[in-house]
Write an enzyme that holds these catalytic residues in place. Structure first.
Site, PDB file in Angstrom:
ATOM      1  CB  CYS A   1      -1.065  -0.001   1.282  1.00  0.00           C
ATOM      2  SG  CYS A   1      -1.861   1.608   1.574  1.00  0.00           S
TER       3      CYS A   1
ATOM      4  CG  ASP B   1      -2.511  15.183  -3.392  1.00  0.00           C
ATOM      5  OD1 ASP B   1      -3.431  14.617  -3.096  1.00  0.00           O
ATOM      6  OD2 ASP B   1      -1.940  15.169  -4.743  1.00  0.00           O
TER       7      ASP B   1
ATOM      8  CG  HIS C   1      -4.271  -0.528   4.993  1.00  0.00           C
ATOM      9  ND1 HIS C   1      -3.852  -0.017   4.115  1.00  0.00           N
ATOM     10  CD2 HIS C   1      -5.579  -1.369   4.552  1.00  0.00           C
ATOM     11  CE1 HIS C   1      -4.559  -0.277   2.688  1.00  0.00           C
ATOM     12  NE2 HIS C   1      -5.593  -1.115   3.307  1.00  0.00           N
TER      13      HIS C   1
ATOM     14  CG  ASN D   1     -12.251  11.343  -3.487  1.00  0.00           C
ATOM     15  OD1 ASN D   1     -13.415  12.095  -3.368  1.00  0.00           O
ATOM     16  ND2 ASN D   1     -11.175  11.689  -3.943  1.00  0.00           N
TER      17      ASN D   1
ATOM     18  N   GLY E   1     -14.183   8.496  -6.793  1.00  0.00           N
ATOM     19  CA  GLY E   1     -12.908   8.863  -7.524  1.00  0.00           C
ATOM     20  C   GLY E   1     -11.803   8.422  -6.768  1.00  0.00           C
TER      21      GLY E   1
ATOM     22  CG  HIS F   1      -6.684   9.496   1.245  1.00  0.00           C
ATOM     23  ND1 HIS F   1      -6.975   8.334   0.666  1.00  0.00           N
ATOM     24  CD2 HIS F   1      -7.010  10.379   0.255  1.00  0.00           C
ATOM     25  CE1 HIS F   1      -7.166   8.198  -0.700  1.00  0.00           C
ATOM     26  NE2 HIS F   1      -7.492   9.598  -0.872  1.00  0.00           N
TER      27      HIS F   1
HETATM   28  P1  AMP Z   1      -7.850   9.676  -4.000  1.00  0.00           P
HETATM   29  O1  AMP Z   1      -7.996  10.039  -5.415  1.00  0.00           O
HETATM   30  O2  AMP Z   1      -9.058  10.237  -3.178  1.00  0.00           O
HETATM   31  O3  AMP Z   1      -7.484   8.183  -3.675  1.00  0.00           O
HETATM   32  O4  AMP Z   1      -6.429  10.516  -3.783  1.00  0.00           O
HETATM   33  C1  AMP Z   1      -5.169   9.935  -3.766  1.00  0.00           C
HETATM   34  C2  AMP Z   1      -4.412  11.228  -3.794  1.00  0.00           C
HETATM   35  O5  AMP Z   1      -2.984  10.837  -3.670  1.00  0.00           O
HETATM   36  C3  AMP Z   1      -4.239  12.078  -5.213  1.00  0.00           C
HETATM   37  O6  AMP Z   1      -4.705  13.220  -4.961  1.00  0.00           O
HETATM   38  C4  AMP Z   1      -2.555  11.886  -5.609  1.00  0.00           C
HETATM   39  O7  AMP Z   1      -2.408  12.979  -6.184  1.00  0.00           O
HETATM   40  C5  AMP Z   1      -1.931  11.648  -4.262  1.00  0.00           C
HETATM   41  N1  AMP Z   1      -0.893  10.937  -4.387  1.00  0.00           N
HETATM   42  C6  AMP Z   1      -0.580   9.785  -5.035  1.00  0.00           C
HETATM   43  N2  AMP Z   1       0.670   9.441  -4.786  1.00  0.00           N
HETATM   44  C7  AMP Z   1       1.329  10.052  -4.046  1.00  0.00           C
HETATM   45  C8  AMP Z   1       2.382  10.521  -3.159  1.00  0.00           C
HETATM   46  N3  AMP Z   1       3.524   9.683  -3.241  1.00  0.00           N
HETATM   47  N4  AMP Z   1       2.709  11.376  -2.255  1.00  0.00           N
HETATM   48  C9  AMP Z   1       1.761  12.369  -2.050  1.00  0.00           C
HETATM   49  N5  AMP Z   1       0.438  12.254  -2.804  1.00  0.00           N
HETATM   50  C10 AMP Z   1       0.246  11.344  -3.611  1.00  0.00           C
HETATM   51 ZN    ZN Z   2      -2.420   1.290   3.772  1.00  0.00          ZN
END
Ligand code: AMP
Ligand code: ZN
Length: 113
Positions: free
Chosen positions: A5, A31, A47, A86, A92, A99
């Site tokens: 994960c 982010d 988790h 989300n 989404g 989170h």
């Molecule tokens: P969600 O689409 O609600 O699952 O949000 C996932 C978020 O994680 C997105 O806004 C991505 O830009 C962000 N994300 C993905 N990989 C990373 C990372 N390595 N560090 C920080 N944010 C990330």
């Molecule tokens: Zn996790």
């Protein structure tokens, strides 16, 4: 920890992130693809795939208390902000580790896309 994960690996510091808050239960980090001047993700270190996997809902209250604190520290508490969680495909969700998104620093349109 779920070794595959992404956010568990960020919580374990195996993958670097720009951390803005940490305690024993939560981690908050920027982010990587910000959608607003302030875009911070708040995760429990434990988790959970999605909101549907939560059973102790007091955990979400503690997370929101931290979100308020971060919003104040980031200077967006007075102007306002949006928190988003989300859930699954139609929501989404792309990372299946629970989170909150904290978004601020600009006006947020409604309805969301
Ligand atoms: P969600 O689409 O609600 O699952 O949000 C996932 C978020 O994680 C997105 O806004 C991505 O830009 C962000 N994300 C993905 N990989 C990373 C990372 N390595 N560090 C920080 N944010 C990330
Ligand atoms: Zn996790």
């Amino acid at each position: 920890m779920v070794s595959t994960c992404l956010f568990c690996r960020i919580a374990a510091k195996e993958i670097p992130s720009q951390i803005v808050f940490e305690d024993s239960e939560f981690l908050a980090f920027k982010d990587v693809n910000p959608q607003a001047p302030v875009h911070i993700l708040i995760i429990p270190k434990s988790h959970y795939n999605t909101l549907l996997d939560v059973s102790d809902f007091t955990m979400l209250g503690r997370a929101q208390q931290i979100i308020i604190r971060i919003a104040e520290e980031q200077g967006i508490a007075q102007s306002g902000f949006r928190i988003v969680m989300n859930c699954r495909d139609d929501g989404g969700q792309t990372v299946y580790h629970l989170h909150y998104h904290l978004l601020g620093g600009r006006f947020m349109a409604w309805p969301p896309g």
